[in-house]
Design a protein around this motif. Structure first.
Motif, short mmCIF file in Angstrom:
data_model
loop_
_atom_site.label_atom_id
_atom_site.label_comp_id
_atom_site.label_asym_id
_atom_site.label_seq_id
_atom_site.Cartn_x
_atom_site.Cartn_y
_atom_site.Cartn_z
N ASP A 103 -20.37 17.86 35.01
CA ASP A 103 -20.07 19.02 34.16
C ASP A 103 -18.63 19.50 34.35
OD1 ASP A 103 -22.71 18.88 33.33
OD2 ASP A 103 -23.37 20.62 34.49
N ALA A 104 -18.17 19.53 35.58
CA ALA A 104 -16.80 19.98 35.86
C ALA A 104 -15.78 19.03 35.23
CB ALA A 104 -16.57 20.09 37.37
N CYS A 105 -16.04 17.73 35.29
CA CYS A 105 -15.14 16.76 34.66
C CYS A 105 -15.11 16.96 33.14
CB CYS A 105 -15.58 15.33 34.98
SG CYS A 105 -15.30 14.85 36.69
N PHE A 106 -16.27 17.21 32.55
CA PHE A 106 -16.34 17.46 31.11
C PHE A 106 -15.51 18.70 30.77
CE2 PHE A 106 -18.20 19.84 27.60
CZ PHE A 106 -18.10 18.91 26.58
N ASP A 107 -15.74 19.79 31.48
CA ASP A 107 -15.02 21.05 31.22
C ASP A 107 -13.52 20.84 31.32
OD1 ASP A 107 -17.61 22.04 31.17
OD2 ASP A 107 -17.37 23.33 32.92
N GLN A 108 -13.09 20.17 32.38
CA GLN A 108 -11.66 19.93 32.59
C GLN A 108 -11.07 19.10 31.45
OE1 GLN A 108 -10.86 17.95 36.30
NE2 GLN A 108 -8.66 17.92 35.97
N GLU A 109 -11.78 18.07 31.03
CA GLU A 109 -11.27 17.20 29.97
C GLU A 109 -11.20 17.95 28.63
OE1 GLU A 109 -9.54 13.84 28.39
OE2 GLU A 109 -9.82 14.48 30.45
N ILE A 110 -12.19 18.75 28.33
CA ILE A 110 -12.17 19.53 27.09
C ILE A 110 -11.01 20.52 27.11
CG2 ILE A 110 -13.41 21.26 25.72
CD1 ILE A 110 -14.39 18.36 25.34
#
Length: 182
Positions: A22-29
């Motif tokens: 989830d953190a990787c997704f948030d960072q990428e978005i």
């Protein structure tokens, strides 16, 4: 007792993995949204089969996109209607919790948007990319306000039937639609 201990350890390990995911997704978005031109971006999120990618899309990615960005529609597509049916109850629950409209037709999406609400549209890849009504909606919509989450995206990331063997094998003789037009 051993099974219970193992299951607890497994669930804890998965919870930790989901937090990282989830953190990787948030960072990428956030990184994508910081760019001037946000159109035509394509990000692939991969994980092993049965990891929970579709569940994470519903429980984390959709709320994030609709609450933390200026998106007003998230279109979640899957190659099989059965996958969507399995996740429908969860998607409806998430929509209720966050005040999103759950939709399984373009007409429902239009009604939700007309009411000033945000929409979550679950549909098959085929419906999203080959049906006239869906195509008309996508063509006429403000694309800066729509996010796509495409399950099994490799099946819809080719521009013509001649490229199907390179993308997914097979002949492409019944090829009807693509995620994008060139």
């Amino acid at each position: 007792q051993k099974i219970s201990v193992r299951k607890k350890a497994y669930n804890e390990k998965m919870r930790t993995l989901f937090e990282i995911y989830d953190a990787c997704f948030d960072q990428e978005i956030k990184r994508c949204l910081s760019k001037e031109n946000r159109f035509n971006m394509f990000k692939v999120i991969s994980a092993p089969m049965r990891f929970g990618k579709t569940r994470r899309a519903i429980t984390h990615m959709i709320p994030y996109l609709l609450l933390e960005t200026d998106c007003n529609v998230v279109i979640l597509t899957s190659p099989l209607k059965g996958i969507l049916k399995q996740k429908e109850r969860l998607a409806k629950k998430v929509c209720r919790e966050h005040g999103f409209g759950f939709c399984d037709t373009v007409d429902q999406v239009l009604e939700v948007l007309k009411d000033g609400d945000k929409a979550v549209f679950l549909t098959t890849n085929q419906n999203a990319y080959t049906q006239e009504k869906t195509q008309k909606f996508i063509d006429n919509a403000d694309k800066s306000k729509i996010a796509f989450i495409v399950d099994e995206c490799h099946t819809w990331t080719t521009d013509c039937k001649e490229n199907i063997p390179d993308v997914q094998g097979g002949t492409g003789s019944n090829f009807l639609g693509t995620l994008y037009k060139t």
